[in-house]
Motif scaffolding. Structure first.
Motif, mmCIF file in Angstrom:
data_model
loop_
_atom_site.group_PDB
_atom_site.id
_atom_site.type_symbol
_atom_site.label_atom_id
_atom_site.label_comp_id
_atom_site.label_asym_id
_atom_site.label_seq_id
_atom_site.Cartn_x
_atom_site.Cartn_y
_atom_site.Cartn_z
ATOM 1 N N VAL A 108 48.955 -0.226 21.616
ATOM 2 C CA VAL A 108 49.778 -0.266 22.832
ATOM 3 C C VAL A 108 51.078 -1.033 22.621
ATOM 4 C CG1 VAL A 108 47.776 -0.060 24.358
ATOM 5 C CG2 VAL A 108 48.643 -2.345 23.779
ATOM 6 N N ALA A 109 51.208 -1.728 21.489
ATOM 7 C CA ALA A 109 52.385 -2.570 21.264
ATOM 8 C C ALA A 109 53.483 -1.817 20.531
ATOM 9 C CB ALA A 109 51.982 -3.812 20.468
ATOM 10 N N PRO A 110 54.748 -1.971 20.939
ATOM 11 C CA PRO A 110 55.865 -1.371 20.202
ATOM 12 C C PRO A 110 56.054 -2.090 18.865
ATOM 13 C CG PRO A 110 56.675 -2.756 21.992
ATOM 14 C CD PRO A 110 55.193 -2.679 22.151
ATOM 15 N N PRO A 111 56.582 -1.407 17.837
ATOM 16 C CA PRO A 111 56.695 -2.004 16.498
ATOM 17 C C PRO A 111 57.425 -3.344 16.472
ATOM 18 C CG PRO A 111 57.156 0.339 16.392
ATOM 19 C CD PRO A 111 57.034 0.003 17.851
ATOM 20 N N ALA A 112 58.487 -3.483 17.280
ATOM 21 C CA ALA A 112 59.279 -4.713 17.241
ATOM 22 C C ALA A 112 58.491 -5.940 17.689
ATOM 23 C CB ALA A 112 60.525 -4.556 18.116
#
Length: 479
Positions: A145-149
């Motif tokens: 669920v987390a964006p790469p950044a």
């Protein structure tokens, strides 16, 4: 060796726009709820620390039996990790997390209510199923669920939750023992204090159960199940404006694939495991072979063996827990800036040096009339500082970074199952270290035990240099 696998997308990866404040807050919330499983993982692991002596007297256990009372939970952990991955891939992350919360609650109650070693071990094994499942589910869910950044920092919430759970258990044990007089003394309702130490876990178990109702299913799991409308709704909350791109990327990474099986872990045309699976297993084993959980499971016993009394030993546990929390915040600040691999290298070197110093201190210390180690004021202080330095180096590196890597290094198709294999190996290694510590303590002493942990830390340094690759900033679909 590379962490990329056959079948990864050949077309360029389109990175979604940076998350807005509201979106990032929502992602942080759902990640934090998943990480409550990590808190329970830590609490359930640490609560045993202050009860070892009381349990050995209550159940009249010798050194081997005491070791098994402590380590039995880890067999359940290995099985829980092995079952949770495939179950999460089949039924979804959220349903399995709900079951895990119930398992924690039942184990907490039963462990405190047990009237025999057999009953206690069965409930601890049940708790181990929950811990093992949480060790797989939380990093998998957060990474999905987390964006790469922000993925490194958000995935580190798992380790932060673990160390907060450990700290909470240490503080709870310390306060209960201080109020009752000792872990064996009678406390509320005329029951031994050690029972209440286990029952304190009911509170976070119920909080986890409630929190899971308010988080969505993993969007990558939904795409894999063909539930595209639901996946789009979740992606609209966690990466608004790029829902179609995200779904297309996941579909591309899964294109033409069937459900993962044992054959997917093997090199094509051979019976050998893929290198990336071995890397995951080795990371898990080294994380345990440095002996960190000896500090957290046997801290009270360890420091009493070094000449401190029970009250001082329990307080030292609280100090170690505090150090671990602070170190984890440092890791959160650094992991997406300097990367995973550099932190592991620094951690391995620092752990080796601190463990080697402890080995020398314990190996050169004198003995009192009872045959126990007798440290001078100066060497006792040096041992205390060095032990906390060991916790610092672990806390900024191998503690959080291994969980982050395990959550992101495998491709979408095998992530749940591969993470389960690696986590199961971790719990088996943890069992071996935990089970053997009381035996080592009675045979080769603290110096012999810490010498082995120092050697493991040194080997881990060369392993990272040779085999571990950086994953910072990459899309999961690139793995």
């Amino acid at each position: 060796m590379t962490l990329s696998v056959t079948g990864a997308p050949s077309r360029p990866i389109v990175v979604p726009p940076a998350s807005s404040g509201g979106t990032l807050l929502y992602i942080t919330f759902i990640s934090a709820v998943a990480a409550i499983g990590g808190f329970l993982f830590g609490f359930d692991s640490g609560v045993i620390n202050g009860t070892v002596t009381a349990l050995s007297k209550a159940f009249q256990s010798d050194a081997v039996a005491t070791g098994f009372n402590v380590a039995s939970v880890l067999l359940g952990c290995a099985l829980g990790a092995l079952l949770a991955g495939p179950a999460a891939d089949r039924y979804g992350r959220k349903p399995v997390m709900l079951i895990t919360a119930l398992v924690f609650a039942i184990s907490a109650w039963g462990s405190g209510d047990a009237n025999s070693a057999t009953a206690f071990i069965w409930y601890r094994l049940l708790g181990g199923l929950g811990i093992g499942a949480a060790s797989v589910l939380a990093p998998a869910y957060i990474s999905e669920v987390a964006p790469p950044a922000y993925r490194g920092r958000l995935a580190t919430l798992q380790q932060l939750a673990i160390v907060l759970g450990l700290f909470a258990a240490f503080v709870s044990n310390y306060l209960i023992a201080a109020s009752a007089g000792s872990a064996e003394a009678l406390f509320w309702l005329g029951l031994p204090a050690w029972r209440w130490m286990f029952w304190m876990e009911l509170l976070p178990s119920l909080l986890f159960l409630l929190g899971v109702f308010f988080i969505p299913e993993s969007p990558r799991y939904l795409v894999a199940q063909g539930r595209l409308l639901q996946a789009q709704q979740v992606f609209s909350r966690i990466c608004p404006g790029s829902e179609a791109t995200q779904i297309a990327m996941v579909q591309h990474s899964l294109a033409g694939e069937t459900k993962p099986g044992l054959a997917d872990f093997l090199i094509a045309g051979s019976r050998k495991l893929q290198p990336v699976i071995w890397v995951g297993i080795a990371l898990s084993v080294f994380q345990q072979f440095v002996g960190i959980n000896v500090v957290f499971y046997y801290g009270a016993e360890l420091w009493q063996a070094a000449g401190f009394d029970e009250s001082q030993s329990l307080f030292i546990n609280v100090l170690a827990g505090t150090t671990n929390i602070v170190s984890t915040f440092v890791a959160i600040a650094l992991i997406d800036k300097v990367g995973r691999r550099p932190l592991l290298l620094v951690g391995s070197l620092g752990m080796f040096i601190s463990l080697a110093v402890l080995t020398i201190i314990f190996g050169t210390a004198g003995l009192d009339a009872a045959g126990k180690l007798q440290l001078t004021d100066q060497t006792g202080l040096l041992a205390l500082i060095t032990a906390n330095l060991f916790v610092v180096f672990f806390g900024i590196s191998w503690g959080p970074v291994v969980w982050v890597l395990l959550g992101e290094m495998f491709n979408n198709r095998i992530r749940g199952a591969a993470l389960a294999v690696a986590a199961s190996a971790q719990w088996l290694a943890n069992f071996a270290i935990t089970m053997t510590f009381p035996i080592l303590l009675g045979s080769v002493g603290l110096a012999g035990a810490y010498g082995f942990y120092a050697l493991s830390a040194l080997i881990s340094l060369f392993f990272v240099m040779r085999f571990v690759r950086e994953t910072r900033g990459k899309q999961l679909e690139e793995m």
